[in-house]
Design an enzyme around this catalytic site. Structure first.
Site, PDB file in Angstrom:
ATOM      1  N   ASN A 215       0.828  -1.212   0.000  1.00 60.91           N
ATOM      2  CA  ASN A 215       0.000   0.000   0.000  1.00 60.91           C
ATOM      3  C   ASN A 215       0.860   1.260   0.000  1.00 60.91           C
ATOM      4  O   ASN A 215       0.566   2.231  -0.702  1.00 60.91           O
ATOM      5  CB  ASN A 215      -0.946   0.010   1.204  1.00 60.91           C
ATOM      6  CG  ASN A 215      -2.113  -0.945   1.029  1.00 60.91           C
ATOM      7  OD1 ASN A 215      -2.489  -1.294  -0.086  1.00 60.91           O
ATOM      8  ND2 ASN A 215      -2.686  -1.377   2.137  1.00 60.91           N
TER       9      ASN A 215
ATOM     10  N   SER B 285       2.834   6.069   2.881  1.00 63.26           N
ATOM     11  CA  SER B 285       2.908   5.306   4.122  1.00 63.26           C
ATOM     12  C   SER B 285       1.584   4.587   4.367  1.00 63.26           C
ATOM     13  O   SER B 285       0.534   5.030   3.901  1.00 63.26           O
ATOM     14  CB  SER B 285       3.234   6.242   5.288  1.00 63.26           C
ATOM     15  OG  SER B 285       3.454   5.502   6.471  1.00 63.26           O
ATOM     16  N   ASP B 286       1.651   3.496   5.102  1.00 59.71           N
ATOM     17  CA  ASP B 286       0.442   2.766   5.471  1.00 59.71           C
ATOM     18  C   ASP B 286       0.680   2.084   6.809  1.00 59.71           C
ATOM     19  O   ASP B 286       1.792   1.619   7.094  1.00 59.71           O
ATOM     20  CB  ASP B 286       0.100   1.720   4.399  1.00 59.71           C
ATOM     21  CG  ASP B 286      -1.294   1.147   4.584  1.00 59.71           C
ATOM     22  OD1 ASP B 286      -2.230   1.930   4.850  1.00 59.71           O
ATOM     23  OD2 ASP B 286      -1.463  -0.083   4.468  1.00 59.71           O
ATOM     24  N   THR B 287      -0.362   2.063   7.634  1.00 56.83           N
ATOM     25  CA  THR B 287      -0.269   1.501   8.985  1.00 56.83           C
ATOM     26  C   THR B 287      -1.397   0.507   9.190  1.00 56.83           C
ATOM     27  O   THR B 287      -2.521   0.730   8.747  1.00 56.83           O
ATOM     28  CB  THR B 287      -0.393   2.616  10.046  1.00 56.83           C
ATOM     29  OG1 THR B 287       0.653   3.569   9.844  1.00 56.83           O
ATOM     30  CG2 THR B 287      -0.287   2.065  11.459  1.00 56.83           C
TER      31      THR B 287
ATOM     32  N   ALA C 280       4.561   0.963   7.140  1.00 59.05           N
ATOM     33  CA  ALA C 280       5.517   0.973   6.033  1.00 59.05           C
ATOM     34  C   ALA C 280       5.698   2.400   5.555  1.00 59.05           C
ATOM     35  O   ALA C 280       4.746   3.177   5.515  1.00 59.05           O
ATOM     36  CB  ALA C 280       5.021   0.106   4.886  1.00 59.05           C
TER      37      ALA C 280
END
Length: 196
Positions: A52, A72-74, A109
């Site tokens: 993502n 970014s992805d969480t 990320a």
């Protein structure tokens, strides 16, 4: 190698990520991308956030090849379950009951793309979070202070954490959505200076 980029774009509409980058003292512009993210977690949480983040960064980088782009992805993961944003308050309550008294992992990320310079650099940071025992009254108290619907795992760490969180191992900012310590180290190692 092209000259260093003069613009730094955050490919996210997340106010928390923008706030963390401001706290770092970075010069950047917010340029959200509209991409179809995979929240299924079918390949595991780490791969999901990596893909993502890369999708967000690469999509904007194609439009802005001269700029450095951060995607970014969480996500929150417990056992084999990936907990994305809840669909409603009942779903949010179910998630908090699932996490109650347990330890889970938050994966974020970060993907840095600079097309003109041939850069595509992605990393994942993880933090472990242990929740307190939560009953319905405590969850109601938390929901009265925090909107759980825009947060993976139905919680945020920056407000009301004393109501739900017992302990965090690793970067607290990573749980918020951006591991600023690792990001600063990476930007410096790659030779980028976007500090005010």
């Amino acid at each position: 190698m092209a000259e260093l980029p003069t613009h730094f774009y955050l490919a996210s509409a997340s106010p928390r990520r923008a706030e963390l980058m401001q706290r770092m003292g970075l010069r950047f512009e917010i340029r959200p991308t509209h991409v179809e993210e995979d929240d299924s977690g079918s390949q595991g949480p780490e791969v999901m956030v990596l893909e993502n983040a890369k999708l967000k960064a690469s999509t904007l980088s194609e439009l802005e090849p001269e700029a450095l782009v951060l995607g970014s992805d969480t996500t929150v993961a417990w056992d084999a379950h990936v907990l994305s944003k809840p669909i409603d308050l009942a779903d949010a309550r179910r998630m908090l009951h699932m996490l109650s008294g347990r330890r889970h992992t938050v994966y974020t990320a970060v993907s840095l793309y600079w097309q003109a310079g041939g850069l595509a650099h992605t990393f994942v940071e993880r933090s472990d979070v242990r929740f307190q025992q939560l009953d319905d009254a405590r969850i109601d108290q938390y929901f009265a202070r925090v909107n759980p619907l825009d947060k993976a795992g139905a919680y945020g760490i920056q407000e009301g954490r004393e109501l739900i969180i017992e302990h965090v191992e690793g970067s607290v900012e990573n749980v918020m959505g951006l591991p600023i310590q690792a990001l600063e180290q990476t930007l410096r190692e790659l030779g980028f200076d976007f500090w005010n």
